[in-house]
Design an enzyme around this catalytic site. Structure first.
Site, PDB file in Angstrom:
ATOM      1  N   VAL A  73     -32.064  18.219   8.820  1.00  0.00           N
ATOM      2  CA  VAL A  73     -32.084  16.922  10.138  1.00  0.00           C
ATOM      3  C   VAL A  73     -33.835  16.827  10.589  1.00  0.00           C
ATOM      4  CG1 VAL A  73     -31.194  16.213  12.292  1.00  0.00           C
ATOM      5  CG2 VAL A  73     -29.541  18.184  10.414  1.00  0.00           C
ATOM      6  N   HIS A  74     -33.753  15.698  10.014  1.00  0.00           N
ATOM      7  CA  HIS A  74     -34.980  15.126  11.091  1.00  0.00           C
ATOM      8  C   HIS A  74     -35.575  13.927  11.634  1.00  0.00           C
ATOM      9  CE1 HIS A  74     -36.623  14.189   6.947  1.00  0.00           C
ATOM     10  NE2 HIS A  74     -37.517  13.407   7.873  1.00  0.00           N
ATOM     11  N   ARG A  75     -34.419  12.346  11.097  1.00  0.00           N
ATOM     12  CA  ARG A  75     -34.588  11.612  11.144  1.00  0.00           C
ATOM     13  C   ARG A  75     -34.937  11.159  12.434  1.00  0.00           C
ATOM     14  NH1 ARG A  75     -35.999  10.816   6.506  1.00  0.00           N
ATOM     15  NH2 ARG A  75     -37.886  10.454   7.697  1.00  0.00           N
ATOM     16  N   ASP A 101     -30.478  14.323   5.953  1.00  0.00           N
ATOM     17  CA  ASP A 101     -30.645  12.724   6.275  1.00  0.00           C
ATOM     18  C   ASP A 101     -32.301  12.691   5.971  1.00  0.00           C
ATOM     19  OD1 ASP A 101     -32.795  14.338   7.823  1.00  0.00           O
ATOM     20  OD2 ASP A 101     -31.438  13.358   9.959  1.00  0.00           O
TER      21      ASP A 101
END
Ligand code: UD1
Ligand code: UDP
Length: 365
Positions: A205-207, A278
């Site tokens: 997850v990093h968006r 993501d």
């Protein structure tokens, strides 16, 4: 800049200034660098957008990318500053290195800095991974890729859908479907990736829109908490910082680990029951491994992964997420990201662009 694929090759090897800045650019640069080495002299420039050892130095070593000739030390800054400083420093490097072509990849701030610098210096520009669209205005990446595609001379689309986007936008540069160098990278490593299937879900997850809003980040974690398998979460520094800033605890079943080197990530992907992510790169890799993917977004640029049934867009809704985990994988998996030889096509197109530019510059006899 008009480019004929049959443009005469230059008698000397062209000089290609190739820009990297963030983790996925490093990983995708490796096969392209290897292909360029046979036909051109590459000057690899790292903007320094990613700088943690696990995001940059260790990835360069693990992917066997040559050591960059320059690191511009841009670091973490607000977007506009990162873009401006990146362009300024790249212009200085271009003035010193005098490349025939600039090559940028993907959709990061490093990509757009490189593209703007090339245009400002009057150097022809190649964009690798051109034509992807999320149609989301709150993604900086969408702005980066749209502007880069508008100003590139040669656009290397990784798949047909990306080419179609470019055609419908009527970009001026020459569009080619080359395949995806990330696919080349995975195919190079495939025979060396070891390990059995495990009983875990792999997540990344990093968006920006999943991490900058604490309620949304909480919702992402509520999704992961529904996994029937323990969750392994190689934690992006952006997400680590967001969790700390909001004081958000991980669910007991989610084990955060430091970002892992690319070959280790491939092994974790291959062994996972399901991948939840993501990330653009991880969605494609899930597809290439044949591991079902659930994307923690409402949309994706990589629409083939969804159309073929291997990827489900669950947004951040835990019920949708849980339902997606139960979805049986399809029986077929067509090849949509190329044949593992994208890097060679990209290298040939880059050389042809240098030749075409040299032809235009040559004074009439
Ligand atoms: C960037 C790209 C994104 C890409 C991602 C790959 C842009 C706009 N975004 O997002 O498209 O998917 O890289 O991972 O270019 N940080 C560190 N150490 C690092 C790098 C970052 O601690 O080495 C932290 C800093 O707090 C920084 C934050 O992560 O402010 C975000 O970094 P940044 O490079 O701005 O964006 P990414 O989210 O990494
Ligand atoms: N990746 C990695 N180690 C990790 C997480 C991801 O090597 O701990 C790799 C992953 O295999 C893929 C790339 O990083 O090749 C994707 O980069 P990222 O998710 O940072 O960015 P995006 O693809 O979304 O732009």
């Amino acid at each position: 800049m008009l480019l004929s694929p049959t443009a005469k090759r230059p008698s000397v090897r062209p000089r290609v200034l190739s820009v990297i800045g963030a983790r996925p650019e490093i990983i995708q640069a490796a096969p392209v660098s290897a292909a360029l080495a046979a036909v051109a002299d590459e000057v690899l420039v790292h903007t320094g957008q990613h700088y943690d050892a696990a995001m940059s130095g260790q990835q360069i070593l693990a992917t066997r990318l040559p050591r960059p000739a320059h690191n511009l030390g841009i670091g973490s800054r607000p977007r506009e500053q990162q873009l401006k400083l990146g362009e300024e420093r790249l212009l200085q490097v271009i003035a010193r290195e005098r490349p025939d072509v600039v090559l940028v990849r993907g959709d990061t701030n490093a990509t757009l800095s490189g593209a703007r610098a090339a245009v400002a210096a009057g150097v022809p520009l190649v964009h690798v991974e051109a034509g992807l669209r999320s149609f989301r205005a709150d993604m900086p990446e969408e702005h980066n890729r749209v502007e880069t595609d508008r100003i590139a001379d040669v656009l290397c689309a990784p798949c047909r859908g990306a080419r179609d986007n470019l055609r419908s936008e009527r970009v001026e540069g020459a569009v080619h479907v080359t395949g995806d160098p990330l696919c080349d990278a995975l195919e190079l490593w495939r025979p060396h990736v070891e390990g059995e299937q495990g009983e875990y879900l792999l997540a990344t997850v990093h968006r920006n829109y999943n991490t900058d809003d604490p309620l949304r980040l909480q919702a992402v974690l509520h999704c992961l908490a529904r996994s029937p398998w323990p969750v392994v979460l190689p934690l992006h520094p952006r997400t680590r910082a967001a969790l700390a800033a909001w004081g958000i605890e991980l669910p007991a079943t989610v084990r955060a680990i430091d970002p892992v080197p690319y070959p280790r990530m491939l092994a974790l992907e291959r062994g996972a029951r399901v991948i939840a992510t993501d990330s653009g790169g991880v969605q494609r890799e899930a597809y290439l491994w044949g591991v079902p993917c659930v994307t923690l977004r409402e949309e994706t640029e990589w629409t083939d992964t969804v159309a073929t049934g291997w990827n489900t867009l669950a947004g951040i809704d835990p019920d949708q997420f849980e339902a997606a985990l139960r979805r049986p994988p399809p029986t077929s998996r067509p090849s949509v990201f190329g044949d593992g030889r994208a890097a060679h096509r990209i290298a040939d197109l880059t050389v042809a662009l240098a030749a075409a530019a040299a032809e235009i510059r040559r004074p009439p006899a």
